[in-house]
Every structure is written in C-alpha cells, then in structure tokens.
Write a protein that holds these residues in place. Structure first.
Motif, short mmCIF file in Angstrom:
data_model
loop_
_atom_site.label_atom_id
_atom_site.label_comp_id
_atom_site.label_asym_id
_atom_site.label_seq_id
_atom_site.Cartn_x
_atom_site.Cartn_y
_atom_site.Cartn_z
N SER A 32 0.81 -1.22 0.00
CA SER A 32 0.00 0.00 0.00
C SER A 32 0.84 1.28 0.00
N ASP A 39 3.50 4.20 -1.38
CA ASP A 39 3.67 4.84 -2.68
C ASP A 39 4.95 4.33 -3.33
N SER A 98 8.42 5.35 -1.82
CA SER A 98 8.68 4.69 -0.52
C SER A 98 9.03 3.23 -0.71
N LYS A 99 8.32 2.58 -1.65
CA LYS A 99 8.61 1.18 -1.96
C LYS A 99 10.04 1.02 -2.45
#
Length: 199
Positions: free
Chosen positions: A61, A63, A66-67
C-alpha cells in the motif's frame, strides 16, 4: 585393533568429512560468484521481497518512491549479509577442522595461530572470489565486499572459539565429576605422593 587405533581412525574420518564439507561450501560460494549479474540480482530480489514483507506488512500500500527506497535499503543489507554469512560459516568450518589436531588446541598461542591462519585462508579466498567476479557478465569485484567477507570470517572464528570454550568447559566438568580426569591440584598431589613412595 586396539582402542587407540580405533580412535585415531575415527578422528581421521571426522577430518575427511570436514574437508569434504569445506570443499562443498567453497564450491557453493564459487557457484554464487559464477552467476551472472541478472541471475544474482534475481535471487537477491526474491529474498529481499520476503524480507520487506516481514519488515513492512503494508508494503503493497506504500507509494512507489517509498517502496523503492525501502526495497533498495533491504536489498543492500541482504546482499552484504550474504557475503558476511558465507565466510562466517567457512571460517567456522576451517577452525573446527584445525581443532581436531591436538597440537593446535593444546596452548593459547596455537589456538590464536589457528584463528589467524583461518582468517588468512578466508581473506585470500575472498580476494580470489572477487577477482573471479570480474570475469562474470554483469558482475564486478569490490574491495569493500572483500572486507565484508573477511569481517564475516573473523566473526565466524570468534563464534567457533566461544563454542569451543563452552563445550570444553562442560566436558571438563563432566569428566572431573565422573573421575575421568583430575584437576591440576589433584594431579600435583598424586605426583607428590608418588615421589614420597619412591623414596
């Protein structure tokens, strides 16, 4: 065949098995290094994805930025931990083999020498391993990886020494309790008594 000869044969059997395990592990390390950049990254990514999902259950979940940031951090840790672990295991196996020789474990000086020799063997193998990677497509040799490998070897040696000390202490206490071996104090008393009897 007497008991002494049986023990010697058994000990050499253990040494042969250890040598085979060491050679197998060295060939495994060589095999990882022989993988192309794509193959190596693929294996690393599989482990990284599992690690990321454990660290961050809500990873799906997040963004995209961030991933990517989390994935790259974990991937770096996974790859370097792999280097560290490979040589920690190798060093532990080599030192265990050396400790099967009484000459290596009978004095503190020889134990330290055994530890140093083990680290040197691992450092040399790590250097050749990094050099080998320069000939593999999509791979390169890195001095920092060699340092990480050597650090892993040092850790493996320390772990093996701690394990040896713990097992040695347990076995010595057990043998003293059963009367299999005597303490140094008891040995001195017996020696003194024997001298008096001789006189």
């Amino acid at each position: 065949m007497n008991v002494c000869n049986i023990k010697k044969l058994s000990l050499w059997g253990v040494r042969i098995v250890l040598v085979l395990i060491i050679l197998f592990w060295m060939s495994t390390i060589f095999g990882f290094s022989a993988e192309t950049g794509t193959q190596s990254q693929g294996l690393s990514d599989k482990i990284t994805i599992r690690a990321v999902q454990i660290i961050e259950p809500e990873y799906s979940s997040l963004d995209l930025a961030s991933k990517e940031e989390l994935f790259n951090k974990v991937s770096f840790f996974v790859r370097k931990t792999g280097h560290f672990s490979e040589y920690g295991i190798l060093a532990g196996l080599i030192l265990i083999l050396l400790f099967t020789f009484e000459e290596v474990r009978n004095t503190r000086k020889h134990i330290i020498m055994g530890a140093v020799v083990t680290d040197l063997i691992c450092m040399i193998y790590a250097s050749t391993d990094e050099f080998h990677q320069t000939f593999v497509a999509g791979r390169s040799g890195a001095f920092t990886d060699c340092l990480i490998d050597t650090s892993g070897a040092i850790f493996g040696v320390i772990a093996a020494l701690i394990l040896y000390c713990v097992l040695y202490t347990i076995m010595t206490k057990y043998q003293k309790k059963k009367g299999i071996v005597q303490s140094e104090y008891d040995q001195k008393i017996d020696l003194s008594n024997n001298k008096h009897i001789a006189k």
